[in-house]
Design a protein around this motif. Sequence first.
Motif, PDB file in Angstrom:
ATOM      1  N   ALA A 418      -1.873  -0.573  -1.900  1.00  0.00           N
ATOM      2  CA  ALA A 418      -1.816  -0.033  -1.232  1.00  0.00           C
ATOM      3  C   ALA A 418      -2.327   0.503   0.299  1.00  0.00           C
ATOM      4  N   ASN A 442       4.620  -5.508  -2.715  1.00  0.00           N
ATOM      5  CA  ASN A 442       4.579  -4.249  -3.101  1.00  0.00           C
ATOM      6  C   ASN A 442       3.855  -4.154  -4.555  1.00  0.00           C
ATOM      7  N   ASP A 444       4.019  -1.699  -6.444  1.00  0.00           N
ATOM      8  CA  ASP A 444       5.535  -0.445  -6.842  1.00  0.00           C
ATOM      9  C   ASP A 444       6.349  -1.626  -7.316  1.00  0.00           C
ATOM     10  N   THR A 445       5.984  -2.732  -6.937  1.00  0.00           N
ATOM     11  CA  THR A 445       7.483  -3.535  -7.793  1.00  0.00           C
ATOM     12  C   THR A 445       7.027  -4.427  -8.601  1.00  0.00           C
ATOM     13  N   THR A 460      -0.541 -11.338   0.942  1.00  0.00           N
ATOM     14  CA  THR A 460      -1.820 -10.405  -0.098  1.00  0.00           C
ATOM     15  C   THR A 460      -2.814 -10.506   0.003  1.00  0.00           C
TER      16      THR A 460
END
Length: 524
Positions: A418, A442, A444-445, A460
């Motif tokens: 993040a 992401n 969170d996913t 990424t």
Amino acid sequence: MADLPSLLSRNRDAVALVGTLADLEVFPRSFTTLGDSILFMGRQGRARQLGLLTSTDSATISGFDLEYHPVSLDGVALSLGLGDLSPRNAAALRAAVAFTESTCLGLSKSVGLGDRLGIATPGHIRALRRTQSNMRPILAQQSIREMERTARTPQQVIDAATWGVLQEGWTEGYGSDADHLKTREDIDACAAVGFKLYTLDPREYVDNTADSSDMGTLMHKIEKLPWGRLETTFLSLLATYVGKRQDLGANVQLVPTDQQIARAACKYGRAIAFLVEAYRYLVVTLGQRPFEVEISIDETDTPTKPVEHLFIASELRRLGVRWVSLAPRYVGRFEKGVDYIGDLTAFEADFAQHAAIARALGPYKLSLHSGSDKFSIYPIAARLAGELVHLKTAGTSYLEALRAVARTDSALFREILAFAAAHYEQDRASYHVSAQLARMLNPDTLSDEQLVTALDQFDTRQALHVTFGTVLTAKNADGSYRFRDQLYDVLACNEEVHYAALETHLARHLQPFAPTIGFPPTRG
Ligand code: ZN
């Protein structure tokens, strides 16, 4: 007086025995005979110690800063010294044990294994062993920019390699590369701690507009070049090069035109003047100490044309510069942390010309900078350059450290991911990358099991690659490090996971250069 090495050799498990005496988990490969003493390294939890078991009066083992205790082995009275992995002990170790000191690698085929965290060397050595690589390793390699971004000093970079080499018992020798030096201060800082390879980077003196300037502008700029420092004149350069056929072997011929020489002089004239002065400064600074040089012109806006390579190498030679490797900027894109982006046929044609020039004018090695993860071009480079190649990697090892974190501490990895997303746009400025924030995964996913795949997703991966400095130096409001200490902690507690990740990934870099593998020709 007891003969300690033979006393130990009579014991079935000398490593465990010494470990018990020292109350350490001894790294088995670190066992090193030093006269009639035994040197070793061990750990207790996260702390590491240097140990020396000796039957000699401790006062005669000079240089080390160790605390000695009497111990007994099979009824023989011995002295056991233990101390920290301090700079003083690293220096004493290099003085006492030849293989822990870096050396010049000359024209040997080589690989730069940059270690931004300073704890990757054991993993790098395992990759070399696994592939039975005949590439000689550079285990201490960091640019001034990387040192600034990781808040590490030249001394720490050298010492980290020293300890890694002892831990793994790597007796084959290794190099040390003070990478991308741009000033006398850079040279001084690295010369003071004993680097052997000095990579000189004249990027700030390259005129990237020369490729597109009209002849009028070019001639105006050429008049203003530092001809005194170049010890020649433009007319003399024209007479030397224009229309002279250069047969470079391997079916490579170049016949420079006046336009090409004008552009080359304009683009690289000041860079050559800088390189000559930096080289002469090195010669004076290093004196009788052994050193060698790499010329790196890879970080320019446009590729180095073969005729420009020829011009630069010829002019540097005329001015007395000697080097073991040179990094042109090749065609195509060498982005950080991902494979080569471009036409492989065009790369092969370009690389073949540079390789011919390096053989004819040196020989010297062709250096592949930003060499991490360029899997599609390794077979081409290995085939065309033969032994005359140097592969330089760095960031990819940091990413393998993050892979170890993703596997062992998903919460920390999620935070770093993040944070990297939040800082990518700012940090990308000084790097060749094309990752887009919107395409980053992401955290969170992703499930914990999926987290590790983030390291293999293009966008990424690049974002994690270029944010290393920001991640490693980010601080909390109270002045403590936000990630740094925790990151080192996680990697120390899971060092085998870390080494295994490095071993697997770096082996993929080394394998294509291994001598035992035959490469079928890709063309013709
Ligand atoms: Zn570079």
